[in-house]
Design an enzyme around this catalytic site. Structure first.
Site, short mmCIF file in Angstrom:
data_model
loop_
_atom_site.label_atom_id
_atom_site.label_comp_id
_atom_site.label_asym_id
_atom_site.label_seq_id
_atom_site.Cartn_x
_atom_site.Cartn_y
_atom_site.Cartn_z
N ARG A 108 0.90 -1.22 0.12
CA ARG A 108 -0.03 0.07 0.02
C ARG A 108 0.86 1.22 0.06
NH1 ARG A 108 -5.64 -1.79 2.44
NH2 ARG A 108 -6.14 -2.96 0.61
N GLY B 249 13.97 -13.01 9.41
CA GLY B 249 14.98 -12.92 10.72
C GLY B 249 16.54 -12.80 10.23
N ASP B 250 17.41 -13.02 11.28
CA ASP B 250 18.59 -12.51 11.08
C ASP B 250 19.32 -13.52 9.83
OD1 ASP B 250 18.96 -14.90 12.58
OD2 ASP B 250 20.28 -14.55 13.82
N THR C 160 9.92 -12.27 13.19
CA THR C 160 10.04 -13.74 13.88
C THR C 160 9.38 -13.49 15.31
OG1 THR C 160 11.71 -14.79 14.89
CG2 THR C 160 12.58 -12.54 14.58
N ASP D 240 14.57 -12.29 18.72
CA ASP D 240 16.05 -12.33 18.76
C ASP D 240 16.90 -11.35 17.67
OD1 ASP D 240 15.42 -13.50 16.64
OD2 ASP D 240 16.60 -15.41 17.07
N ARG E 217 -2.60 -23.70 33.94
CA ARG E 217 -2.51 -23.16 35.42
C ARG E 217 -3.77 -23.57 36.10
NH1 ARG E 217 -0.66 -19.97 39.31
NH2 ARG E 217 1.02 -19.16 38.09
N ARG F 271 -0.73 -29.88 40.77
CA ARG F 271 0.36 -30.59 40.04
C ARG F 271 1.32 -29.37 39.85
NH1 ARG F 271 -3.77 -33.61 36.06
NH2 ARG F 271 -3.59 -35.51 37.27
N GLY G 53 11.33 -19.71 21.06
CA GLY G 53 12.45 -18.66 21.34
C GLY G 53 13.82 -19.03 20.86
N ALA H 87 4.61 -17.81 36.66
CA ALA H 87 5.44 -18.99 36.84
C ALA H 87 6.40 -18.83 38.10
CB ALA H 87 6.49 -19.23 35.63
N ARG I 227 3.86 -32.83 35.34
CA ARG I 227 3.32 -33.01 33.80
C ARG I 227 4.20 -31.97 33.20
NH1 ARG I 227 -1.35 -36.23 34.34
NH2 ARG I 227 -0.87 -37.23 36.45
N ARG J 115 3.29 -19.90 16.98
CA ARG J 115 3.58 -19.19 15.55
C ARG J 115 2.44 -18.73 14.89
NH1 ARG J 115 9.02 -21.48 13.91
NH2 ARG J 115 8.06 -21.79 11.74
P1 ATP Z 1 13.87 -17.27 11.98
O1 ATP Z 1 14.69 -16.55 13.08
O2 ATP Z 1 12.49 -17.21 12.05
O3 ATP Z 1 14.43 -18.71 11.90
P2 ATP Z 1 15.81 -16.39 9.74
O4 ATP Z 1 15.44 -15.60 8.61
O5 ATP Z 1 16.79 -16.50 10.70
O6 ATP Z 1 14.26 -16.53 10.48
P3 ATP Z 1 17.08 -18.65 8.28
O7 ATP Z 1 16.71 -19.97 7.93
O8 ATP Z 1 18.41 -18.66 9.19
O9 ATP Z 1 15.81 -17.95 9.02
O10 ATP Z 1 17.37 -17.93 6.99
C1 ATP Z 1 16.47 -17.78 6.12
C2 ATP Z 1 16.83 -18.09 4.65
O11 ATP Z 1 17.87 -16.91 4.40
C3 ATP Z 1 17.74 -19.13 4.58
O12 ATP Z 1 16.90 -20.29 4.27
C4 ATP Z 1 18.54 -18.89 3.43
O13 ATP Z 1 18.10 -18.85 2.23
C5 ATP Z 1 18.85 -17.60 3.63
N1 ATP Z 1 20.20 -17.25 4.32
C6 ATP Z 1 20.52 -17.48 5.83
N2 ATP Z 1 21.72 -17.36 5.93
C7 ATP Z 1 22.63 -16.96 4.71
C8 ATP Z 1 23.86 -17.00 4.38
N3 ATP Z 1 24.82 -16.94 5.26
N4 ATP Z 1 24.04 -16.61 3.07
C9 ATP Z 1 22.98 -16.54 2.25
N5 ATP Z 1 21.66 -16.88 2.65
C10 ATP Z 1 21.42 -17.16 3.73
#
Ligand code: ATP
Length: 324
Positions: A25, A102-103, A126, A130, A155, A163, A171, A187, A248, A257
């Site tokens: 958008r 994610g990262d 994510t 993190d 709970r 229990r 995470g 907790a 348990r 998720r």
């Molecule tokens: P989550 O935190 O939810 O797992 P994420 O983005 O960290 O998300 P990853 O599976 O680590 O999930 O990365 C997603 C995609 O990004 C990978 O499947 C790959 O295609 C690409 N990727 C990750 N690391 C690299 C890297 N070092 N070089 C190139 N591509 C990468």
């Protein structure tokens, strides 16, 4: 910039749809075309694209998951794979890319930028929270609410039967979900990866709780906790010392998720999507959009990837005091 591509990558998270919608958008608002990429980087390599406009993202803000689908792509980790992806984007006249993930996804985006001088922006999506450079990632708030609701339900049965429950939350290597849902769910003890809790200490806490008259107990365990034992081994360990306890295990798993994103995540996604597109339009690249003190800001992707843990250890102290 006349055309922007958007994709979701890595683990899915509630709010990803709202972020795609916001990107689409914002582009429509600025008269820019948008190409949706299915299945993350793999779809970029296979040219699995869809033209999107303001109307094609109707009825998505309230939906969990990602309608563009997400995937983990082995091919994108290779130079050849990224070359193929670049050629596909060029063929479709795409000038910039927004990556919601994610990262790992950001690492891929940065490499892609370095190899092809292609403008990229990241939106942190994510549930694990993190990622450095933002107090909240997309989906985190929703996951907290989902998990705490589940803990509340457990709970009820825990206290009806006197229990003890070991509850595992997601995470990965971060304790945000565990720490916050542990405090929010009342907790007795919370085990997080950022803290190295010896198992004897856990046992001692439980014993002290019993001595103080606690009849039921909720122990929240982060999936990446550092006890070196899985949740069933933890239960066995405590049970062996105290066969009289009724213990348990509950693993909340992937339910954390899914689900409709919370209002917070929808608004966050909308704000992040606007900022991601407008930053590209300003000629900038290689940033992650984040939120800090309720202000949207930018962190270099490199810093977001390598920044380290942002967990506030003050929360650990709060948790400790609350279980007096
Ligand atoms: P989550 O935190 O939810 O797992 P994420 O983005 O960290 O998300 P990853 O599976 O680590 O999930 O990365 C997603 C995609 O990004 C990978 O499947 C790959 O295609 C690409 N990727 C990750 N690391 C690299 C890297 N070092 N070089 C190139 N591509 C990468």
């Amino acid at each position: 910039i006349k055309k922007i591509a958007v994709l979701t990558s890595g683990g899915d998270a509630p709010g990803m749809n709202a972020a795609i919608r916001a990107v689409v958008r914002t582009c429509a608002y600025h008269n820019i075309a948008v190409l949706g990429v299915y299945r993350g980087y793999q779809g970029m390599i296979e040219a699995d694209f869809v033209e999107l406009n303001a109307r094609s993202v109707r009825d998505t803000i309230n939906k969990g998951g990602t309608f563009l689908k997400s995937a983990r792509s082995k091919d994108f980790r290779t130079k050849e794979g990224r070359q193929k992806a670049y050629e596909n984007l060029k063929k479709h006249n795409v000038d910039a890319l927004v990556v919601i993930g994610g990262d790992g996804s950001f690492t891929g985006a940065l490499l892609f930028n370095q190899e092809h001088n292609f403008p990229v922006m990241g939106i942190p999506g994510t549930i694990d929270n993190d990622i450095y450079g933002t107090s909240h990632t997309l989906g985190y708030d929703t996951a907290l609410n989902t998990a705490v609701e589940a803990i509340d339900k457990i709970r009820d049965t825990a206290s009806s039967h006197n229990r003890m429950f070991f509850i595992e939350v997601m995470g990965r290597d971060a304790g945000f979900i565990a720490l916050n849902t542990g405090i929010g769910g009342g907790a007795e003890r919370i085990l997080i990866p950022e803290e190295d809790t010896p198992i004897e200490e856990l046992l001692q806490d439980i014993e002290e709780g019993h001595a103080k008259g606690k009849t039921s107990n909720i122990i929240v365990v982060a999936e990446g906790d550092k006890t070196g034992k899985n949740i069933f081994e933890l239960k066995d360990y405590v049970e062996k010392k105290h066969p009289e306890y009724d213990i348990r295990v509950a693993i909340l798993g992937h339910m954390q998720r899914g689900g409709a994103p919370s209002c917070y995540d929808r608004v966050l996604a909308s704000r992040m999507g606007v900022k991601a597109v407008e930053t590209l339009l300003e000629g900038k690249s290689n940033f992650m959009v984040g939120i800090n003190n309720d202000k949207i800001d930018l962190t270099p992707l490199e810093k977001a990837i390598k920044g380290g843990s942002k967990l506030d250890m003050e929360l650990v102290r709060v948790a400790e005091i609350m279980s007096v």
